[in-house]
Scaffold this active site. Sequence first.
Site, PDB file in Angstrom:
ATOM      1  N   LYS A   1       0.662  -1.089   0.014  1.00 17.29           N
ATOM      2  CA  LYS A   1      -0.026  -0.078   0.120  1.00 17.29           C
ATOM      3  C   LYS A   1       0.832   1.500  -0.072  1.00 17.29           C
ATOM      4  CE  LYS A   1      -2.426  -1.238   3.653  1.00 17.29           C
ATOM      5  NZ  LYS A   1      -1.602  -2.593   3.839  1.00 17.29           N
ATOM      6  N   THR A   2       1.817   1.328   0.906  1.00 12.86           N
ATOM      7  CA  THR A   2       2.599   2.543   0.773  1.00 12.86           C
ATOM      8  C   THR A   2       3.397   2.783  -0.435  1.00 12.86           C
ATOM      9  OG1 THR A   2       3.083   2.154   3.297  1.00 12.86           O
ATOM     10  CG2 THR A   2       4.822   3.733   2.107  1.00 12.86           C
TER      11      THR A   2
ATOM     12  N   ASP B   1      -1.494   6.661   6.313  1.00 15.99           N
ATOM     13  CA  ASP B   1      -1.596   5.351   6.634  1.00 15.99           C
ATOM     14  C   ASP B   1      -2.592   5.307   7.775  1.00 15.99           C
ATOM     15  OD1 ASP B   1      -0.845   2.782   6.431  1.00 15.99           O
ATOM     16  OD2 ASP B   1       1.020   2.903   7.133  1.00 15.99           O
TER      17      ASP B   1
ATOM     18  N   THR C   1      -5.743  -1.306   7.202  1.00 12.58           N
ATOM     19  CA  THR C   1      -5.702  -2.815   7.264  1.00 12.58           C
ATOM     20  C   THR C   1      -7.169  -3.421   7.814  1.00 12.58           C
ATOM     21  OG1 THR C   1      -4.895  -2.708   9.675  1.00 12.58           O
ATOM     22  CG2 THR C   1      -3.395  -3.144   7.915  1.00 12.58           C
TER      23      THR C   1
ATOM     24  N   ARG D   1       6.531  -8.220   1.777  1.00 14.12           N
ATOM     25  CA  ARG D   1       7.308  -7.978   3.077  1.00 14.12           C
ATOM     26  C   ARG D   1       8.343  -8.873   3.652  1.00 14.12           C
ATOM     27  NH1 ARG D   1       4.353  -4.047   6.773  1.00 14.12           N
ATOM     28  NH2 ARG D   1       5.152  -2.190   5.021  1.00 14.12           N
TER      29      ARG D   1
END
Length: 364
Positions: free
Chosen positions: A84-85, A129, A178, A237
Amino acid sequence: MNWDDTRDEAADERLVDPTAERLVGSVADGEDQAVEAALRPKDLDEFIGQEKVREQLDLVLRAARARGATADHVLLSGAPGLGKTTLSMIIAAEMGAPIRITSGPAIQHAGDLAAILSSLQEGEVLFLDEIHRMSRPAEEMLYMAMEDFRVDVIVGKGPGATAIPLELPPFTLVGATTRAGLLPPPLRDRFGFTAHMEFYEPAELERVIHRSAGLLDVEIDTEGAAEIAGRSRGTPRIANRLLRRVRDYAQVRADGIVTREIAGAALKVYEVDARGLDRLDRGVLEALIKLFGGGPVGLSTLAVAVGEERETVEEVAEPFLVREGLLARTPRGRVATPAAWAHLGLTPPRRSAGGNGQEDLFGA
């Protein structure tokens, strides 16, 4: 602030970041954030996976550039570690605009948000965020800012308070969450484009690993990448984090080349098994099966048996176990599935015709 308030805030922070110390945790720590900055793709063509999201977002951005306008506000939802980032930074790069990064927990007052919005440049991308954790007053101010590019700044208190309208330059808000279900409908409705980030398939993670290995100057073969991808829980990640740990093992105990055997040996040292389960995950399954016959058992009882907090079991271990079909949540408690017994190399007991498991549990 009293001591009770302090303890509550500390508990909230633990729940927000419960996986920070796990190798297979999806929350980024300081080291992850530094490495991710170097590994992040710079444009949509370089971004791997999320095919539908990439295609839809590409259309949104191309159309905005063709009109010479700012892009619509974008809401990205999904589990941590899915990109997302990275996508927010790509949006800014594709639009040729600067990006401002902040988070919901950092905006606790409407004045905090007003200060950020009033300093934005025309066309700038504001990445927010964990947008679902923003305070309610700031959230209500954001409604008008997103829709009318205007905020009302309250000056003074009580009957003498005055609302001063402040015009804002057009900007693009990229919200990430999230927990999309926690966003109020009025806020969700103001996003022009919403996308849900899915977990990655092993083949996509292999591509991510090969790309990251090239940037990190790690020599890895196809089977080695596949071994890491299969243990990465569908999350880039985690794949990048496991790659770095396998690289360390290969440099210290091998010739520096990552093969299937080297990857398997390295991840065995770090207690990450073939399905991506770590010590905590296996501890939950072993307690559920060996101590309680596979369940059903209550969450609090299971947490005591594992030696962890209730929230840790529920928020950290259970989501992946449920997604993998190893654990089921039922009205009577947690139950191990046949797949969980098989994963631990055990044979599930035969259940009675009644199907409630009580006869087997008590040996009747």
